[in-house]
Scaffold this active site. Sequence first.
Site, mmCIF file in Angstrom:
data_model
loop_
_atom_site.group_PDB
_atom_site.id
_atom_site.type_symbol
_atom_site.label_atom_id
_atom_site.label_comp_id
_atom_site.label_asym_id
_atom_site.label_seq_id
_atom_site.Cartn_x
_atom_site.Cartn_y
_atom_site.Cartn_z
ATOM 1 N N GLU A 158 53.679 -14.717 55.433
ATOM 2 C CA GLU A 158 52.268 -14.779 55.822
ATOM 3 C C GLU A 158 52.063 -15.561 57.111
ATOM 4 O O GLU A 158 51.152 -15.268 57.896
ATOM 5 C CB GLU A 158 51.455 -15.387 54.676
ATOM 6 C CG GLU A 158 51.387 -14.470 53.460
ATOM 7 C CD GLU A 158 50.969 -15.198 52.199
ATOM 8 O OE1 GLU A 158 49.996 -14.764 51.566
ATOM 9 O OE2 GLU A 158 51.637 -16.192 51.842
ATOM 10 N N GLY A 173 45.995 -10.680 45.242
ATOM 11 C CA GLY A 173 45.941 -9.566 44.313
ATOM 12 C C GLY A 173 44.505 -9.097 44.159
ATOM 13 O O GLY A 173 43.590 -9.905 44.006
ATOM 14 N N MET A 214 47.130 -17.981 44.295
ATOM 15 C CA MET A 214 47.664 -19.217 43.723
ATOM 16 C C MET A 214 47.413 -20.454 44.587
ATOM 17 O O MET A 214 47.956 -21.515 44.286
ATOM 18 C CB MET A 214 49.166 -19.049 43.462
ATOM 19 C CG MET A 214 49.486 -17.935 42.473
ATOM 20 S SD MET A 214 51.255 -17.600 42.287
ATOM 21 C CE MET A 214 51.813 -19.102 41.487
ATOM 22 N N GLU A 215 46.569 -20.343 45.630
ATOM 23 C CA GLU A 215 46.367 -21.486 46.525
ATOM 24 C C GLU A 215 44.926 -21.732 46.979
ATOM 25 O O GLU A 215 44.549 -22.870 47.247
ATOM 26 C CB GLU A 215 47.220 -21.328 47.806
ATOM 27 C CG GLU A 215 48.693 -21.235 47.593
ATOM 28 C CD GLU A 215 49.152 -19.839 47.231
ATOM 29 O OE1 GLU A 215 50.208 -19.715 46.589
ATOM 30 O OE2 GLU A 215 48.453 -18.866 47.588
ATOM 31 N N ASP A 244 48.328 -5.914 46.019
ATOM 32 C CA ASP A 244 48.530 -5.279 44.715
ATOM 33 C C ASP A 244 47.203 -5.220 43.977
ATOM 34 O O ASP A 244 46.320 -6.049 44.213
ATOM 35 C CB ASP A 244 49.575 -6.036 43.892
ATOM 36 C CG ASP A 244 49.257 -7.516 43.761
ATOM 37 O OD1 ASP A 244 48.764 -7.914 42.691
ATOM 38 O OD2 ASP A 244 49.485 -8.278 44.716
#
Length: 230
Positions: A12, A78, A171-172, A195
Amino acid sequence: MKVGIVCAGDVELEPFLPILNVCKVTERAMLRFYEGQVEGIKVVALFSGVCKVNAAIASQILIDLFGVNMIINSGTAGGMDPKLEIFDTVISTEVCYHDVAADILTEFHPGMKSIFFEADRELIELTKVAVKKLRQEGHVFWGRMVTGESFITDEGRQKINSEFTPLTVDMETASIAHVCYVNSIPFISIRCVTDTAAYSGIDNFEENCAKASMIAKDITVALLNELGSK
């Protein structure tokens, strides 16, 4: 003005490095911070590593050591809302944790009025201006993101959607927003979808991560350009 750019992973961050006129590289807390300029704006960019604590460590160092006065989270996510397709991008309006008890942040420190960390309103408006000037793949949406300590495939998707109705999950983001909230600095997240429910799993993430990261980078750089022209 000095802007911190936090990416979760090296893939990223990678699209930023060729355009970052690097003046200095600093290592702290096992992280590597790239300090330079993009679109005439002073920038410090890094990948924090996956998970909430890693992202929070990186964000606080950006503020304390480098003196950034806003943070942009750029990367991938996601897709949770069924309308989202691969390579669509979501820009945060508000963010929360999906795996933290609802009263933790409202009844205790930092005594928030709700569970949601709001993105900076001026940055939101500037992203709308920036996106209109771009021809990127996929559509761009503004809305809610949620964060937790697991990669969401089919398991857990329905529960998160029913409780939070987010556009994306990662997740962040909420932890970066959390750090910005307690330090009273502007924050926004720009995440491109790798996704979805229809194309779920780590394989889809890995296949689409590089391209999605480039799309998120392009929008982030367009935002920096708008900041520089203010």
